[in-house]
Design a protein around this motif. Sequence first.
Motif, mmCIF file in Angstrom:
data_model
loop_
_atom_site.group_PDB
_atom_site.id
_atom_site.type_symbol
_atom_site.label_atom_id
_atom_site.label_comp_id
_atom_site.label_asym_id
_atom_site.label_seq_id
_atom_site.Cartn_x
_atom_site.Cartn_y
_atom_site.Cartn_z
ATOM 1 N N MET A 1 30.810 39.082 46.037
ATOM 2 C CA MET A 1 30.832 39.735 45.133
ATOM 3 C C MET A 1 31.825 39.232 44.234
ATOM 4 S SD MET A 1 32.687 44.208 44.957
ATOM 5 C CE MET A 1 31.670 44.802 47.258
ATOM 6 N N PRO A 2 31.039 38.207 44.095
ATOM 7 C CA PRO A 2 31.948 38.092 42.601
ATOM 8 C C PRO A 2 32.237 38.390 41.665
ATOM 9 C CG PRO A 2 29.731 36.363 43.005
ATOM 10 C CD PRO A 2 29.773 37.986 44.139
ATOM 11 N N ASP A 3 32.737 38.314 40.515
ATOM 12 C CA ASP A 3 33.307 39.258 39.504
ATOM 13 C C ASP A 3 32.670 39.411 38.366
ATOM 14 O OD1 ASP A 3 36.156 38.613 40.260
ATOM 15 O OD2 ASP A 3 36.206 37.124 38.810
ATOM 16 N N TRP A 4 31.087 38.455 38.749
ATOM 17 C CA TRP A 4 30.315 38.892 37.834
ATOM 18 C C TRP A 4 29.147 39.958 37.966
ATOM 19 C CZ3 TRP A 4 25.496 38.391 40.737
ATOM 20 C CH2 TRP A 4 25.610 37.169 41.766
ATOM 21 N N SER A 5 29.562 40.208 39.381
ATOM 22 C CA SER A 5 28.508 41.411 39.999
ATOM 23 C C SER A 5 29.678 42.676 40.391
ATOM 24 C CB SER A 5 27.968 41.016 41.438
ATOM 25 O OG SER A 5 28.920 40.553 42.336
ATOM 26 N N ARG B 1 34.789 40.292 30.182
ATOM 27 C CA ARG B 1 34.115 41.207 30.931
ATOM 28 C C ARG B 1 32.878 41.146 30.478
ATOM 29 N NH1 ARG B 1 37.743 44.713 33.213
ATOM 30 N NH2 ARG B 1 39.818 44.948 32.131
ATOM 31 N N MET B 2 32.631 40.951 28.441
ATOM 32 C CA MET B 2 30.728 40.722 28.093
ATOM 33 C C MET B 2 30.390 39.818 28.923
ATOM 34 S SD MET B 2 29.670 40.097 24.408
ATOM 35 C CE MET B 2 30.599 41.422 24.138
ATOM 36 N N ALA B 3 30.812 38.497 29.380
ATOM 37 C CA ALA B 3 30.642 37.041 29.741
ATOM 38 C C ALA B 3 30.007 37.191 30.789
ATOM 39 C CB ALA B 3 31.622 35.762 30.044
ATOM 40 N N GLN C 1 32.288 43.086 38.025
ATOM 41 C CA GLN C 1 32.579 43.928 36.745
ATOM 42 C C GLN C 1 31.181 44.756 36.372
ATOM 43 O OE1 GLN C 1 35.483 44.312 35.048
ATOM 44 N NE2 GLN C 1 36.624 43.042 36.312
ATOM 45 N N THR C 2 29.955 44.181 36.931
ATOM 46 C CA THR C 2 29.138 44.509 36.382
ATOM 47 C C THR C 2 28.319 45.731 37.002
ATOM 48 O OG1 THR C 2 28.276 42.475 35.051
ATOM 49 C CG2 THR C 2 26.800 43.282 35.295
#
Length: 653
Positions: A1-5, A493-495, A7-8
């Motif tokens: 569960m990395p940040d990109w998944s 967060r957008m990234a 946070q999104t």
Amino acid sequence: MPDWSYQTLFRPLLFRLPAKIARNATLHAMGGLSRIPGGSLVIRTLGHMEVSPLLEGEAMGVTFKYPVGLSGGLDPQGTAHTALAQFGFGFIEVGPVTIDPIDEEAIIRDAAQESIIYKQIYANVGLEAIVKRLKGRRGHKLPMLMRLRHMPGRTPAEATAEMKEMLKQLSPYAAGFYLDISDASWSLEDERLYLSTVMESARLLAPGMPLLLYCPLDAGKERLAAWLDKLEEAGAVCDGIVVGDAWKTEQGYVIGRGGLQHAIQLTSWARQACGDALTIIAAGGVHEPEDGLALTEAGANYVQLHSGLVFSGPGLPKRINEALLHRIVEHEEVPQPPSFWQGWGWMCLLGISMIIGGIIAWVIAATTVVLPYDLAFLCATPEMLNQLNDRLLPFMSHDRITLAGTMISIGVLYYQLARYGLRQRLHWARTAIMTSALFGFSSFFLYLGYGYFDPLHAAVAAVLLPMFVLSMRDRKEEPYRKQPNMRNDRVWRMAQRGQFMMVSLGFALVLGGIIISYIGITDVFVPEDLAFLMTSPAVLEGANENLIPLIAHDRAGFGGALLSVALGLLATALWGIQEGQRWLWWTFLAAGLPPFIAAFSVHFWIGYVNWWHLTPPLIALLLFVLALIWLYPYLMRAAPAVPLRIHNRERAS
């Protein structure tokens, strides 16, 4: 569960659930994944926490691979310790541990304040259950620092007996102990006497083991000073101080972002009072990489995470490690980059060769389509093929132009990764190229699935393979030297959304490459292909027995090339995205355009416009465009103009 998944996708879903249910669901999911074969490898691959010897250190006789620890309260039952150990933690706190179980009460999550409120801060399963768990398979090798706490309502004498029993039973499994001695129902003198007694007992029951005094965040420096004075009076010495993460309010015990300034002040005072002799672990309010740096600037040797992992995401320990590593190397002399011919230059040449080869292949596929050795294999001429089926050559052109676009994409990706990654000796860039190229060269054998040997492809592979081998000679690695991201702001967060889209695109293309390769070496055609050709495989095979092997060669070749570029793109999207990496945004754009232009232009050019057939590339194009839009501000943003250390001092003051 990395940040990109996280946070999104996962955080928005989890934050709709009650805090306790969300926490337990997350821990059981991660713990379950880590226990299946290969699960820990999947977690490490997605996060790709690079080990740097510059971050490793020894304190109190314990070796810490990373200077970031995990709070025991985040996973009180150790459900996901094996998974969490892959996130970039250097140690794990176990506890608080009490002699008897303490039931967990309500947990409240305040997203606006980024805090968690515990009605019962000392909830745990009790000494017996924890010892039983520790006797089993740990699943990780991180040092465990155990926080010992007496039961509520105990007298100092009763508490001392409990601490002795816990020290005796936990010593075989602990790398050190946090001694949590504060009790609001006792007088300060009771706490002081209790501390000296427990410290003396601990030295006897756990000889040579580090003992750290646990100071709650709201204890205050006067109370801590009184404890330290008592130890000095008794001739006892602790090995370190832990600045805790919780403070008590009317609602309960709060752990969150609001504790950072208290932690900075208490850490700074402790360092000034104790000098450099003691190890300080600070655990309050770390939600961003700059928070971790602020605490280390204040005097902490290590930081410990709790609420920050909930609100910022599982990538926070890695981001803090990267920030601390940057602080170590930022004033070092930058080593000279390797020479062009030492490694990275060969990969640049390989990339340029792929680009030139792709352009030539595109021109041929758009004009003559077939080469002389293709016609020799078929024992036919273009005219004969047109007479057989006037859509046959356009169909073959469709396969070969999409292959050409993919070849150009691979060339662009390799060239950029070599120039900006291998040249800087970045581990992730080397891994990305290695993974992509190994599958790319191996896919050559897919061409042989139907018995067709392509001499041109064989010659190209024979020329490019030595370039690949020569480019992999330089195995030295250097840390990332540009300042990494420090804040969880809107652009960051957008990234995360942009990275989610790019990673999703990478996974989708990997799946597409596998499917196309499989079709190429099995059925060769999908129903939409046969509808466009208005024929059947039996008719084609009856007209020319070598025709299907030739088409299969094209399909398998395209599938292999797509898989190769997809793996390179996926690895780059997973591991390479860092704030201010402008070259990376241009790489995504330049590597992504040729395949999309090739795919859509050739389909409309030859009239093969089947929307079901074109749906996958349309979805891929949507992911690609969204990724570029959301990543643009982050990758194009310049590094902060004010040095972080100055910023932190201003914040701390």
